[in-house]
Scaffold this motif. Structure first.
Motif, short mmCIF file in Angstrom:
data_model
loop_
_atom_site.label_atom_id
_atom_site.label_comp_id
_atom_site.label_asym_id
_atom_site.label_seq_id
_atom_site.Cartn_x
_atom_site.Cartn_y
_atom_site.Cartn_z
N LYS A 62 0.85 -1.18 0.00
CA LYS A 62 0.00 0.00 0.00
C LYS A 62 0.89 1.24 0.00
CE LYS A 62 -3.72 -2.24 2.61
NZ LYS A 62 -4.50 -2.22 3.87
N THR A 63 0.63 2.16 -0.92
CA THR A 63 1.50 3.32 -1.07
C THR A 63 0.74 4.63 -0.99
OG1 THR A 63 1.29 3.28 -3.48
CG2 THR A 63 3.08 1.98 -2.52
N ALA A 64 1.44 5.65 -0.51
CA ALA A 64 0.87 7.00 -0.44
C ALA A 64 1.99 7.99 -0.69
CB ALA A 64 0.22 7.25 0.92
N ALA A 65 1.64 9.21 -1.06
CA ALA A 65 2.64 10.21 -1.38
C ALA A 65 2.16 11.60 -0.98
CB ALA A 65 2.98 10.19 -2.87
N VAL A 66 3.14 12.49 -0.77
CA VAL A 66 2.86 13.88 -0.44
C VAL A 66 3.79 14.75 -1.27
CG1 VAL A 66 2.65 15.62 1.37
CG2 VAL A 66 2.34 13.19 1.94
#
Length: 233
Positions: free
Chosen positions: A33-37
């Motif tokens: 699971k990946t997320a970015a800012v």
């Protein structure tokens, strides 16, 4: 366990977003699971939903987790100029502590991998005596360096790595990106790559060929995430 890294570059326009999106896609392909800012982005366009930045939208397309735009890109500035100048012209204040809080919120999510993409190079000003590098410093994040493969890249990469080290942060890895043109166009490309592998104090995560399409999925095939995923971060 969530692993978080800050992605910076040897300069602006070196393909940080392309590499960050490729890293996210490669991790997603491994079932993570990946997320970015993208804490600060200039060069945004007016839309019915408000200011939108193409880099931030690319990150949203590459990551697996569903997040509101405002969380991915909390500071959106319209002119394509240095963020602190764009903010000053817009009458806004860029507060590193606010950006740190937003990043912490994403880091506390259920994502396995969180990537925070900087703007420009390492020492981008936000305000007098405040820099975007203050954000990864406050979060104590390991750093991924995107190296634009061109004449002068060794000097740029070494100076950036030294600045990261002086700020007390580890360099987790680096990516060679032929953003300016094909590898065959760069004189002594292999020799430059060999030198970078020798002098940079971190593993090379991949060598990305020039991609006119800008499709981050193509870049993902050239990346090795094992040094990142085996880290204790």
């Amino acid at each position: 366990m969530t692993r978080t890294f800050f992605v910076t570059g040897t300069n602006t326009e070196v393909g940080k977003t392309y590499v960050t999106a490729a890293l996210l896609h490669a991790a997603g392909a491994q079932g993570l699971k990946t997320a970015a800012v993208k804490p600060v982005a200039s060069g945004c366009e007016q839309t019915p939903e408000g200011l939108r930045n193409s880099d931030a939208l690319t990150l949203m397309a590459a990551m697996t987790e569903d997040m509101p735009y405002e969380q991915v890109n909390p500071i959106a500035l319209e002119p394509a100029i240095a963020p602190h100048i764009a903010a000053m012209e817009a009458g806004r204040r860029l507060d590193p502590s606010r950006l740190v809080g937003i990043c912490r919120g994403v880091m506390s999510s259920k994502a396995d991998l969180v990537l925070i993409e900087g703007a420009g190079g390492w020492r981008v000003p936000l305000a007098p005596r405040q820099f975007l590098s203050d954000v990864p410093r406050a979060l104590e994040l390991p750093v991924i360096l995107v190296v634009s493969m061109e004449l002068g890249c060794i000097n740029h990469a070494l100076l950036t790595a030294e600045a990261i080290h002086r700020d007390g942060l580890p360099l987790a890895g680096w990516v060679a990106n032929f953003v300016r043109g094909p590898q065959s166009d760069m004189p002594r490309a292999e020799e430059n790559l060999a030198t970078l592998r020798t002098v940079l104090p971190a593993p090379c995560l991949g060598v990305l060929p020039h991609d006119e399409s800008g499709d981050f999925r193509s870049g993902a095939a050239h990346l090795d995430l094992s040094p990142l995923l085996s880290s204790s971060n």
